[in-house]
Motif scaffolding. Structure first.
Motif, PDB file in Angstrom:
ATOM      1  N   ALA A   1      59.925  39.939  32.333  1.00 20.61           N
ATOM      2  CA  ALA A   1      60.923  40.454  33.265  1.00 20.61           C
ATOM      3  C   ALA A   1      60.361  40.364  34.682  1.00 20.61           C
ATOM      4  CB  ALA A   1      61.245  41.904  32.930  1.00 20.61           C
ATOM      5  N   GLN A   2      61.241  40.286  35.648  1.00 21.73           N
ATOM      6  CA  GLN A   2      60.812  40.307  37.042  1.00 21.73           C
ATOM      7  C   GLN A   2      60.058  41.597  37.313  1.00 21.73           C
ATOM      8  OE1 GLN A   2      63.888  39.190  39.734  1.00 21.73           O
ATOM      9  NE2 GLN A   2      62.805  39.976  41.523  1.00 21.73           N
ATOM     10  N   ASP A   3      59.032  41.535  38.145  1.00 21.72           N
ATOM     11  CA  ASP A   3      58.169  42.651  38.520  1.00 21.72           C
ATOM     12  C   ASP A   3      57.220  43.088  37.408  1.00 21.72           C
ATOM     13  OD1 ASP A   3      59.137  42.778  41.162  1.00 21.72           O
ATOM     14  OD2 ASP A   3      60.840  43.978  40.507  1.00 21.72           O
ATOM     15  N   ALA A   4      57.001  42.235  36.413  1.00 21.68           N
ATOM     16  CA  ALA A   4      56.029  42.535  35.356  1.00 21.68           C
ATOM     17  C   ALA A   4      54.618  42.429  35.914  1.00 21.68           C
ATOM     18  CB  ALA A   4      56.203  41.562  34.189  1.00 21.68           C
ATOM     19  N   ASN A   5      53.758  43.329  35.478  1.00 21.46           N
ATOM     20  CA  ASN A   5      52.350  43.300  35.872  1.00 21.46           C
ATOM     21  C   ASN A   5      51.627  42.257  35.023  1.00 21.46           C
ATOM     22  OD1 ASN A   5      49.427  44.444  35.124  1.00 21.46           O
ATOM     23  ND2 ASN A   5      49.924  44.946  37.246  1.00 21.46           N
ATOM     24  N   LEU A   6      50.819  41.444  35.659  1.00 20.37           N
ATOM     25  CA  LEU A   6      50.142  40.339  34.978  1.00 20.37           C
ATOM     26  C   LEU A   6      49.180  40.826  33.890  1.00 20.37           C
ATOM     27  CD1 LEU A   6      49.653  37.315  34.756  1.00 20.37           C
ATOM     28  CD2 LEU A   6      48.129  37.490  36.723  1.00 20.37           C
ATOM     29  N   LEU A   7      48.357  41.821  34.181  1.00 16.07           N
ATOM     30  CA  LEU A   7      47.404  42.307  33.181  1.00 16.07           C
ATOM     31  C   LEU A   7      48.115  43.017  32.032  1.00 16.07           C
ATOM     32  CD1 LEU A   7      44.538  42.612  32.154  1.00 16.07           C
ATOM     33  CD2 LEU A   7      44.378  44.734  33.469  1.00 16.07           C
ATOM     34  N   ARG A   8      49.044  43.900  32.341  1.00 16.94           N
ATOM     35  CA  ARG A   8      49.745  44.616  31.272  1.00 16.94           C
ATOM     36  C   ARG A   8      50.491  43.658  30.349  1.00 16.94           C
ATOM     37  NH1 ARG A   8      52.605  48.654  34.939  1.00 16.94           N
ATOM     38  NH2 ARG A   8      50.881  48.614  36.373  1.00 16.94           N
TER      39      ARG A   8
ATOM     40  N   ARG B   1      42.503  32.866  38.324  1.00 18.71           N
ATOM     41  CA  ARG B   1      42.840  31.889  39.357  1.00 18.71           C
ATOM     42  C   ARG B   1      44.304  31.520  39.160  1.00 18.71           C
ATOM     43  NH1 ARG B   1      42.690  26.492  38.930  1.00 18.71           N
ATOM     44  NH2 ARG B   1      41.406  26.668  37.063  1.00 18.71           N
ATOM     45  N   ILE B   2      45.074  31.619  40.220  1.00 18.50           N
ATOM     46  CA  ILE B   2      46.486  31.240  40.154  1.00 18.50           C
ATOM     47  C   ILE B   2      46.539  29.726  40.342  1.00 18.50           C
ATOM     48  CG2 ILE B   2      48.796  31.589  41.103  1.00 18.50           C
ATOM     49  CD1 ILE B   2      47.428  34.126  39.828  1.00 18.50           C
ATOM     50  N   VAL B   3      46.852  29.034  39.268  1.00 18.82           N
ATOM     51  CA  VAL B   3      46.901  27.575  39.275  1.00 18.82           C
ATOM     52  C   VAL B   3      48.192  27.100  39.920  1.00 18.82           C
ATOM     53  CG1 VAL B   3      46.909  25.517  37.793  1.00 18.82           C
ATOM     54  CG2 VAL B   3      45.457  27.484  37.199  1.00 18.82           C
ATOM     55  N   ASP B   4      49.278  27.794  39.637  1.00 23.31           N
ATOM     56  CA  ASP B   4      50.581  27.404  40.159  1.00 23.31           C
ATOM     57  C   ASP B   4      51.465  28.648  40.262  1.00 23.31           C
ATOM     58  OD1 ASP B   4      52.466  25.511  41.055  1.00 23.31           O
ATOM     59  OD2 ASP B   4      53.384  25.404  39.069  1.00 23.31           O
ATOM     60  N   GLY B   5      52.292  28.702  41.292  1.00 18.24           N
ATOM     61  CA  GLY B   5      53.257  29.788  41.418  1.00 18.24           C
ATOM     62  C   GLY B   5      52.839  30.923  42.337  1.00 18.24           C
ATOM     63  N   HIS B   6      51.924  30.680  43.267  1.00 21.22           N
ATOM     64  CA  HIS B   6      51.489  31.729  44.209  1.00 21.22           C
ATOM     65  C   HIS B   6      52.670  32.432  44.872  1.00 21.22           C
ATOM     66  CE1 HIS B   6      47.240  30.462  44.277  1.00 21.22           C
ATOM     67  NE2 HIS B   6      47.731  29.248  44.148  1.00 21.22           N
ATOM     68  N   GLU B   7      53.681  31.641  45.199  1.00 26.69           N
ATOM     69  CA  GLU B   7      54.842  32.174  45.910  1.00 26.69           C
ATOM     70  C   GLU B   7      55.675  33.124  45.062  1.00 26.69           C
ATOM     71  OE1 GLU B   7      56.136  28.454  43.791  1.00 26.69           O
ATOM     72  OE2 GLU B   7      54.351  29.061  44.892  1.00 26.69           O
TER      73      GLU B   7
ATOM     74  N   GLU C   1      42.205  44.056  45.903  1.00 20.44           N
ATOM     75  CA  GLU C   1      41.851  42.677  45.603  1.00 20.44           C
ATOM     76  C   GLU C   1      40.917  42.111  46.666  1.00 20.44           C
ATOM     77  OE1 GLU C   1      45.161  40.316  43.493  1.00 20.44           O
ATOM     78  OE2 GLU C   1      46.195  41.639  44.931  1.00 20.44           O
ATOM     79  N   VAL C   2      41.226  42.384  47.917  1.00 17.17           N
ATOM     80  CA  VAL C   2      40.365  41.918  49.009  1.00 17.17           C
ATOM     81  C   VAL C   2      38.990  42.574  48.900  1.00 17.17           C
ATOM     82  CG1 VAL C   2      40.069  41.816  51.519  1.00 17.17           C
ATOM     83  CG2 VAL C   2      42.342  41.459  50.505  1.00 17.17           C
ATOM     84  N   ASP C   3      38.955  43.876  48.595  1.00 17.28           N
ATOM     85  CA  ASP C   3      37.685  44.590  48.454  1.00 17.28           C
ATOM     86  C   ASP C   3      36.837  44.016  47.321  1.00 17.28           C
ATOM     87  OD1 ASP C   3      38.524  46.253  50.498  1.00 17.28           O
ATOM     88  OD2 ASP C   3      39.003  47.948  49.181  1.00 17.28           O
TER      89      ASP C   3
ATOM     90  N   GLU D   1      37.207  34.824  50.699  1.00 23.72           N
ATOM     91  CA  GLU D   1      36.926  33.465  50.230  1.00 23.72           C
ATOM     92  C   GLU D   1      37.574  33.206  48.867  1.00 23.72           C
ATOM     93  OE1 GLU D   1      33.205  30.563  49.041  1.00 23.72           O
ATOM     94  OE2 GLU D   1      32.805  32.307  50.314  1.00 23.72           O
ATOM     95  N   LYS D   2      37.389  34.122  47.923  1.00 22.96           N
ATOM     96  CA  LYS D   2      37.987  33.961  46.591  1.00 22.96           C
ATOM     97  C   LYS D   2      39.509  34.052  46.658  1.00 22.96           C
ATOM     98  CE  LYS D   2      34.459  33.384  43.868  1.00 22.96           C
ATOM     99  NZ  LYS D   2      34.242  32.034  43.334  1.00 22.96           N
ATOM    100  N   ILE D   3      40.029  34.960  47.489  1.00 23.04           N
ATOM    101  CA  ILE D   3      41.482  35.062  47.661  1.00 23.04           C
ATOM    102  C   ILE D   3      42.022  33.717  48.152  1.00 23.04           C
ATOM    103  CG2 ILE D   3      43.336  36.153  49.016  1.00 23.04           C
ATOM    104  CD1 ILE D   3      42.277  38.202  47.103  1.00 23.04           C
ATOM    105  N   ASN D   4      41.356  33.132  49.146  1.00 24.83           N
ATOM    106  CA  ASN D   4      41.797  31.849  49.694  1.00 24.83           C
ATOM    107  C   ASN D   4      41.686  30.713  48.680  1.00 24.83           C
ATOM    108  OD1 ASN D   4      42.436  33.012  52.150  1.00 24.83           O
ATOM    109  ND2 ASN D   4      40.442  32.575  53.050  1.00 24.83           N
ATOM    110  N   GLN D   5      40.823  30.870  47.686  1.00 23.79           N
ATOM    111  CA  GLN D   5      40.681  29.869  46.617  1.00 23.79           C
ATOM    112  C   GLN D   5      41.732  30.065  45.517  1.00 23.79           C
ATOM    113  OE1 GLN D   5      36.621  30.209  45.259  1.00 23.79           O
ATOM    114  NE2 GLN D   5      35.796  29.451  47.191  1.00 23.79           N
ATOM    115  N   GLY D   6      42.568  31.098  45.656  1.00 26.50           N
ATOM    116  CA  GLY D   6      43.654  31.315  44.712  1.00 26.50           C
ATOM    117  C   GLY D   6      43.377  32.359  43.644  1.00 26.50           C
ATOM    118  N   PHE D   7      42.314  33.145  43.807  1.00 29.01           N
ATOM    119  CA  PHE D   7      41.993  34.171  42.822  1.00 29.01           C
ATOM    120  C   PHE D   7      42.759  35.455  43.115  1.00 29.01           C
ATOM    121  CE2 PHE D   7      38.450  31.311  42.374  1.00 29.01           C
ATOM    122  CZ  PHE D   7      38.228  31.302  41.006  1.00 29.01           C
ATOM    123  N   ARG D   8      43.116  36.163  42.052  1.00 27.43           N
ATOM    124  CA  ARG D   8      43.768  37.467  42.136  1.00 27.43           C
ATOM    125  C   ARG D   8      43.209  38.368  41.048  1.00 27.43           C
ATOM    126  NH1 ARG D   8      49.056  37.643  44.600  1.00 27.43           N
ATOM    127  NH2 ARG D   8      48.700  39.886  44.384  1.00 27.43           N
TER     128      ARG D   8
END
Length: 113
Positions: free
Chosen positions: A16-23, A47-53, A62-64, A69-76
């Motif tokens: 569903a929309q707004d689903a949490n990725l880990l849960r 690493r988000i391979v596709d679909g960042h948007e 996440e930044v903390d 650097e990792k955020i800019n590489q696509g990690f979440r």
């Protein structure tokens, strides 16, 4: 409904929309590694391979934990990430897991003291 493709485990799940990725991963056995589920330990790094948007905005935790650097590489952090609209593809490195587990345990111990 959006889909999450868990590239590392080979599983695809409609959510569903707004689903949490880990849960979602926990509930449907997507196999994203994790320890705390609250943004403290960092073991749910993907690493988000596709679909960042198609994801929620990057959270301060996440930044903390990951750094810019990792955020800019696509990690979440999967625990802090929500699917807002369309499909995404995520992956994680199995070889990083032992190192991340040690770091996670130290962070969890420090947070509990």
């Amino acid at each position: 409904m959006p889909s999450i493709i868990f590239q590392t485990s080979g599983k695809t799940i409609e959510v569903a929309q707004d689903a949490n990725l880990l849960r979602t991963s926990i509930r449907y056995e997507g196999s994203v590694p994790y320890k705390c589920g609250g943004g403290i330990c960092g073991t749910c790094r993907v690493r988000i391979v596709d679909g960042h948007e198609n994801l929620s905005k990057i959270m301060k935790k996440e930044v903390d934990r990951l750094g810019n650097e990792k955020i800019n590489q696509g990690f979440r952090l999967a625990c802090q990430t929500f699917i807002t609209s369309g499909d995404i593809t995520v992956a994680w490195d199995e070889e990083d897991m032992e190192r991340l587990n040690k770091i996670a345990q130290r962070r969890i111990n420090a947070a509990n003291n």
